[in-house]
Design a protein around this motif. Sequence first.
Motif, mmCIF file in Angstrom:
data_model
loop_
_atom_site.group_PDB
_atom_site.id
_atom_site.type_symbol
_atom_site.label_atom_id
_atom_site.label_comp_id
_atom_site.label_asym_id
_atom_site.label_seq_id
_atom_site.Cartn_x
_atom_site.Cartn_y
_atom_site.Cartn_z
ATOM 1 N N HIS A 1 0.822 -1.220 0.000
ATOM 2 C CA HIS A 1 0.000 0.000 0.000
ATOM 3 C C HIS A 1 0.854 1.268 0.000
ATOM 4 O O HIS A 1 0.322 2.372 0.087
ATOM 5 N N THR B 1 -8.499 3.867 9.270
ATOM 6 C CA THR B 1 -9.289 3.625 8.068
ATOM 7 C C THR B 1 -8.917 4.582 6.928
ATOM 8 O O THR B 1 -9.123 4.275 5.760
ATOM 9 N N TYR B 2 -8.327 5.722 7.273
ATOM 10 C CA TYR B 2 -7.898 6.673 6.233
ATOM 11 C C TYR B 2 -6.470 6.408 5.768
ATOM 12 O O TYR B 2 -5.963 7.110 4.899
ATOM 13 N N ASN C 1 -4.781 2.793 6.031
ATOM 14 C CA ASN C 1 -4.536 1.450 5.508
ATOM 15 C C ASN C 1 -5.352 1.230 4.237
ATOM 16 O O ASN C 1 -6.333 0.480 4.211
ATOM 17 N N GLN C 2 -4.925 1.929 3.205
ATOM 18 C CA GLN C 2 -5.604 1.948 1.912
ATOM 19 C C GLN C 2 -4.521 2.008 0.847
ATOM 20 O O GLN C 2 -3.365 2.270 1.142
ATOM 21 N N THR C 3 -4.921 1.815 -0.412
ATOM 22 C CA THR C 3 -3.928 1.897 -1.483
ATOM 23 C C THR C 3 -3.454 3.343 -1.645
ATOM 24 O O THR C 3 -4.116 4.288 -1.201
ATOM 25 N N TRP D 1 -6.088 5.393 -3.404
ATOM 26 C CA TRP D 1 -7.185 5.784 -2.510
ATOM 27 C C TRP D 1 -6.771 6.985 -1.665
ATOM 28 O O TRP D 1 -7.492 7.979 -1.556
ATOM 29 N N ARG D 2 -5.564 6.897 -1.097
ATOM 30 C CA ARG D 2 -5.120 7.970 -0.194
ATOM 31 C C ARG D 2 -4.890 9.277 -0.960
ATOM 32 O O ARG D 2 -5.219 10.352 -0.483
ATOM 33 N N THR E 1 -13.855 1.793 10.609
ATOM 34 C CA THR E 1 -15.200 1.892 10.030
ATOM 35 C C THR E 1 -16.296 1.655 11.071
ATOM 36 O O THR E 1 -17.401 2.146 10.918
#
Lengths: 167, 345
Positions: free
Chosen positions: B58, B140-141, B143-145, B148-149, B320
Amino acid sequence: MKESVRFVVNGDPVEVLVEPGATLLECLRQDLGLTGSKQGCDKGDCGACTVLLDGRAVLACLVLARSVEGRRVTTVEGLAEAGRLHPLQEAFDTQGAAQCGFCTPGMLMSACALIEENDQPSRQDVREALSGNLCRCTGYTKILDAVVKAAGEVHQARAAPKGGGKP
Amino acid sequence: MLPLPPIRYLAPKRLRDALELLEQGGRGRTAPDGDGAQRRGPVLPIAGGTDLVPNLKHRLLDVELLVDLTRIEEPHLRGVREVAGHLHVGALTSLAAAAADPLLRQRHPTLAGAYRQIGSPQLRNMGTVGGNLCLDTRCTYFNQTAFWRAALGHCLKRKGTTCHVVPGARGCVAACSSDGAALLTALGAEARVEGVAGDRWIPVESLLQSEGRRHLALLPGELVTELRVPAAPPGRRAAYEKLRMREAIDFPVLSVAAVADLAPGGACRSLRVVVSALSARPRVVTGLGDLVEGRPLDDAALERVAAQAYRQCHPLANMTADPAWRRAMVPVLVRRALRRAMEAR
Ligand SMILES: Cc1cc2nc3c(=O)[nH]c(=O)nc-3n(C[C@H](O)[C@H](O)[C@H](O)COP(=O)(O)OP(=O)(O)OC[C@H]3O[C@@H](n4cnc5c(N)ncnc54)[C@H](O)[C@@H]3O)c2cc1C
Ligand code: SF4
Ligand code: FES
Ligand code: FES
């Protein structure tokens, strides 16, 4: 720069040149053509990439290919022996445990790790052993049926006086 | 497909070699290359890789060299053993091995049980006790690709200038998501920290820091090599409660560890309650002494403890699961943990 890694896959010693950032899953699928192990999430959530590393179920998408130097990897391609399906594969077929089939190789490898250790698992044991493998089709019931059935067969074969031992 | 970034990889057999590689790179820093011209990224240790590999996929951190710890041969990094009544657990012990270890199950069944609840069987075969304690904080903001970030705008934890959970905040409140960290804090465990310069034991409680971007009090190049869990006195009652969306695979969205020591008559000698998956550091509920010490842990005492934990714990919108629900669950989990602890043994 690519580096060499040597390990044993399904009984055969192999030497592969891989990027240090290649995962075992990429190495198996792209370099060795063993596309049975599936790439679902590629980050540890789904279990579709499950293989056995020295007999233990691991997620090939999180294992660095370089790190398996000298170790023993078993993929779904290594389950059948001498043209005969593994009892798990037979049972998945006869019990209707595969629908789209995407999760099946991972399910089989997790189940295989369980049965190697315990060929008389309770239904709860099977549930726990498969709790890292997601299936979006079957609802799991038939998969549990198949594993319990196959375990029974493996147990009988092992208990039999002749032709026993590993299935 | 989530390819890893380009890296170099080394798997030293001696701890000393691993420590030197880490020291040269300096965890999280950049160092000049051999010719002094090129700049290199940081050197990171990797154990089971079940946290680090997804995070690198990520692009959550920079790395140039991964130092694989799993080939290190020094025996104190592996397995569970007893030293002067205390249990030592090597940092490279797999979660599966720790969960199944007869000595750990006998002396600290709650800890073995907590390890057994982590992730999935495959993740427990791969993941280590040391990697679990050092697990990066999660949000949650975050641990995203990378895609996405970038779409939302980067946050403080990496590249950005703002926090999406607490707008205007100057610190990062990403959550401690390690089941081991919460319970080890409650059990008063210590971690052995080794570096090129030396060797020290520090309480897990002070290893874990409250800033989500630097949640470990480790110096560059230092490793956790083993844990020491102090002997449980007679009358020990402990339990761990984990709230998660599914009963398998998922990280905790809230967790409560309770460790009580009772006198022979049943009066409470001491009680530690730790609530985790809030922000970067497990929260030790304070002020319990006055509420319970010298008295039995009956229903009325449980209510007082649950209310105290509720007052002190404020889940944030860093995952979430709804923070209001998680807050409402704080006293529920505290009660459950204490009841379970009192029923045990
Ligand atoms: C789908 C999924 C679900 C998960 N669920 C849970 C869960 O429910 N509960 C939970 O607690 N965890 C969970 N995890 C996280 C993880 O699997 C475990 O915490 C595991 O124990 C991490 O250990 P590791 O050896 O794989 O760590 P690694 O990924 O190897 O390392 C983690 C971090 O610690 C550092 N590190 C590793 N070893 C050391 C050391 N000895 N000294 C200093 N630094 C070190 C690494 O550099 C890295 O930053 C989950 C992971 C996934 C992918
Ligand atoms: S808590 Fe804020 S700064 Fe930290 S990772 Fe989440 S959004 Fe980013
Ligand atoms: S592809 Fe490895 S866990 Fe999903
Ligand atoms: S059969 Fe389709 S995902 Fe399991």
